[in-house]
Design a protein around this motif. Sequence first.
Motif, PDB file in Angstrom:
ATOM      1  N   ARG A  60       0.806  -1.226   0.000  1.00 46.40           N
ATOM      2  CA  ARG A  60       0.000   0.000   0.000  1.00 46.40           C
ATOM      3  C   ARG A  60       0.839   1.276   0.000  1.00 46.40           C
ATOM      4  O   ARG A  60       0.604   2.172  -0.791  1.00 46.40           O
ATOM      5  CB  ARG A  60      -0.951   0.001   1.192  1.00 46.40           C
ATOM      6  CG  ARG A  60      -1.824   1.241   1.210  1.00 46.40           C
ATOM      7  CD  ARG A  60      -2.719   1.301   2.435  1.00 46.40           C
ATOM      8  NE  ARG A  60      -3.559   2.458   2.364  1.00 46.40           N
ATOM      9  CZ  ARG A  60      -4.712   2.526   1.703  1.00 46.40           C
ATOM     10  NH1 ARG A  60      -5.154   1.474   1.066  1.00 46.40           N
ATOM     11  NH2 ARG A  60      -5.418   3.631   1.679  1.00 46.40           N
ATOM     12  N   ARG A  61       1.783   1.387   0.890  1.00 46.51           N
ATOM     13  CA  ARG A  61       2.583   2.621   1.004  1.00 46.51           C
ATOM     14  C   ARG A  61       3.336   2.905  -0.291  1.00 46.51           C
ATOM     15  O   ARG A  61       3.376   4.038  -0.754  1.00 46.51           O
ATOM     16  CB  ARG A  61       3.556   2.487   2.174  1.00 46.51           C
ATOM     17  CG  ARG A  61       4.599   3.571   2.243  1.00 46.51           C
ATOM     18  CD  ARG A  61       4.039   4.880   2.758  1.00 46.51           C
ATOM     19  NE  ARG A  61       5.107   5.844   2.903  1.00 46.51           N
ATOM     20  CZ  ARG A  61       5.147   7.025   2.280  1.00 46.51           C
ATOM     21  NH1 ARG A  61       4.169   7.381   1.493  1.00 46.51           N
ATOM     22  NH2 ARG A  61       6.165   7.821   2.450  1.00 46.51           N
ATOM     23  N   MET A  62       3.909   1.882  -0.898  1.00 46.73           N
ATOM     24  CA  MET A  62       4.671   2.090  -2.126  1.00 46.73           C
ATOM     25  C   MET A  62       3.749   2.402  -3.308  1.00 46.73           C
ATOM     26  O   MET A  62       4.119   3.171  -4.192  1.00 46.73           O
ATOM     27  CB  MET A  62       5.552   0.881  -2.420  1.00 46.73           C
ATOM     28  CG  MET A  62       6.583   0.630  -1.350  1.00 46.73           C
ATOM     29  SD  MET A  62       7.525   2.126  -0.947  1.00 46.73           S
ATOM     30  CE  MET A  62       8.134   1.731   0.658  1.00 46.73           C
ATOM     31  N   VAL A  63       2.546   1.841  -3.306  1.00 48.65           N
ATOM     32  CA  VAL A  63       1.566   2.200  -4.332  1.00 48.65           C
ATOM     33  C   VAL A  63       1.210   3.678  -4.192  1.00 48.65           C
ATOM     34  O   VAL A  63       1.140   4.417  -5.184  1.00 48.65           O
ATOM     35  CB  VAL A  63       0.308   1.300  -4.235  1.00 48.65           C
ATOM     36  CG1 VAL A  63      -0.835   1.859  -5.063  1.00 48.65           C
ATOM     37  CG2 VAL A  63       0.642  -0.111  -4.675  1.00 48.65           C
ATOM     38  N   GLU A  64       0.993   4.135  -2.971  1.00 40.99           N
ATOM     39  CA  GLU A  64       0.668   5.542  -2.735  1.00 40.99           C
ATOM     40  C   GLU A  64       1.805   6.457  -3.187  1.00 40.99           C
ATOM     41  O   GLU A  64       1.576   7.497  -3.798  1.00 40.99           O
ATOM     42  CB  GLU A  64       0.376   5.781  -1.257  1.00 40.99           C
ATOM     43  CG  GLU A  64      -0.920   5.188  -0.781  1.00 40.99           C
ATOM     44  CD  GLU A  64      -1.102   5.288   0.725  1.00 40.99           C
ATOM     45  OE1 GLU A  64      -0.121   5.603   1.446  1.00 40.99           O
ATOM     46  OE2 GLU A  64      -2.228   5.043   1.184  1.00 40.99           O
ATOM     47  N   VAL A  65       3.044   6.071  -2.883  1.00 42.67           N
ATOM     48  CA  VAL A  65       4.204   6.875  -3.281  1.00 42.67           C
ATOM     49  C   VAL A  65       4.288   6.975  -4.798  1.00 42.67           C
ATOM     50  O   VAL A  65       4.444   8.062  -5.360  1.00 42.67           O
ATOM     51  CB  VAL A  65       5.513   6.285  -2.691  1.00 42.67           C
ATOM     52  CG1 VAL A  65       6.738   6.885  -3.356  1.00 42.67           C
ATOM     53  CG2 VAL A  65       5.561   6.503  -1.199  1.00 42.67           C
ATOM     54  N   ALA A 112      -8.956  -0.479  -2.011  1.00 37.75           N
ATOM     55  CA  ALA A 112     -10.213  -0.014  -2.603  1.00 37.75           C
ATOM     56  C   ALA A 112     -10.412   1.484  -2.403  1.00 37.75           C
ATOM     57  O   ALA A 112     -10.935   2.169  -3.292  1.00 37.75           O
ATOM     58  CB  ALA A 112     -11.396  -0.779  -2.015  1.00 37.75           C
ATOM     59  N   ASP A 113      -9.973   2.012  -1.261  1.00 37.57           N
ATOM     60  CA  ASP A 113     -10.176   3.432  -0.993  1.00 37.57           C
ATOM     61  C   ASP A 113      -9.312   4.333  -1.872  1.00 37.57           C
ATOM     62  O   ASP A 113      -9.602   5.527  -1.997  1.00 37.57           O
ATOM     63  CB  ASP A 113      -9.919   3.737   0.486  1.00 37.57           C
ATOM     64  CG  ASP A 113      -8.508   3.407   0.913  1.00 37.57           C
ATOM     65  OD1 ASP A 113      -7.963   2.388   0.440  1.00 37.57           O
ATOM     66  OD2 ASP A 113      -7.942   4.175   1.713  1.00 37.57           O
ATOM     67  N   LEU A 114      -8.270   3.799  -2.499  1.00 45.48           N
ATOM     68  CA  LEU A 114      -7.438   4.607  -3.397  1.00 45.48           C
ATOM     69  C   LEU A 114      -8.083   4.795  -4.765  1.00 45.48           C
ATOM     70  O   LEU A 114      -7.686   5.697  -5.498  1.00 45.48           O
ATOM     71  CB  LEU A 114      -6.060   3.965  -3.579  1.00 45.48           C
ATOM     72  CG  LEU A 114      -5.146   3.922  -2.369  1.00 45.48           C
ATOM     73  CD1 LEU A 114      -3.835   3.251  -2.722  1.00 45.48           C
ATOM     74  CD2 LEU A 114      -4.895   5.315  -1.840  1.00 45.48           C
ATOM     75  N   SER A 115      -9.046   3.940  -5.106  1.00 42.79           N
ATOM     76  CA  SER A 115      -9.720   3.928  -6.421  1.00 42.79           C
ATOM     77  C   SER A 115      -8.707   4.108  -7.552  1.00 42.79           C
ATOM     78  O   SER A 115      -8.797   5.036  -8.349  1.00 42.79           O
ATOM     79  CB  SER A 115     -10.832   4.962  -6.483  1.00 42.79           C
ATOM     80  OG  SER A 115     -10.365   6.271  -6.250  1.00 42.79           O
TER      81      SER A 115
END
Length: 173
Positions: A60-65, A112-115
Amino acid sequence: LLLGMSATRRGSMDVLITKKLATQLEALLPPTATELPLSHNTQVAALMGLGLLYSDTGHRRMVEVCLKELGRPPGPELENCVDRESYSLTAGLALGMITMGKGEQLVSGGLADLSLPSVLHNHMAGGPRPAPTSSSRERPPSYQIKEGDAINIDVTSPGATLALGMMYWRSNN
């Protein structure tokens, strides 16, 4: 060196190599860290290394970055248009490697919340730039590049297209 270390530990999420990559990638540094003069090529290599190190994990963190770096607005350090495009393309490739073939699992599961599909589509087709989060570093705006409030799809579209395609690789969706 960064790419080699990451490639040898592909998909391992190795903490030591992540720390080494973080020293060369502003997005992984804490907001209070001292700004260091980082070479653009080194930042691109560290971002690609991040994709290799966390490939097929859906972290998750790396996807967000990677998602944040894909649509990174121009700043004083990204004055050259070619540099911005290569950085955005690398962020898309890294995001695609991290989420490779896990589209349905991630969209209906923990991310899911990142859509992701709609955000990536926004980077492909254009639209308003997402609001900055409170955890992001405040960067001065570029004095030479004025883009307004819309996403520059000339910069973000190739990386977003690759990320979305790799995310749904072999998913029959």
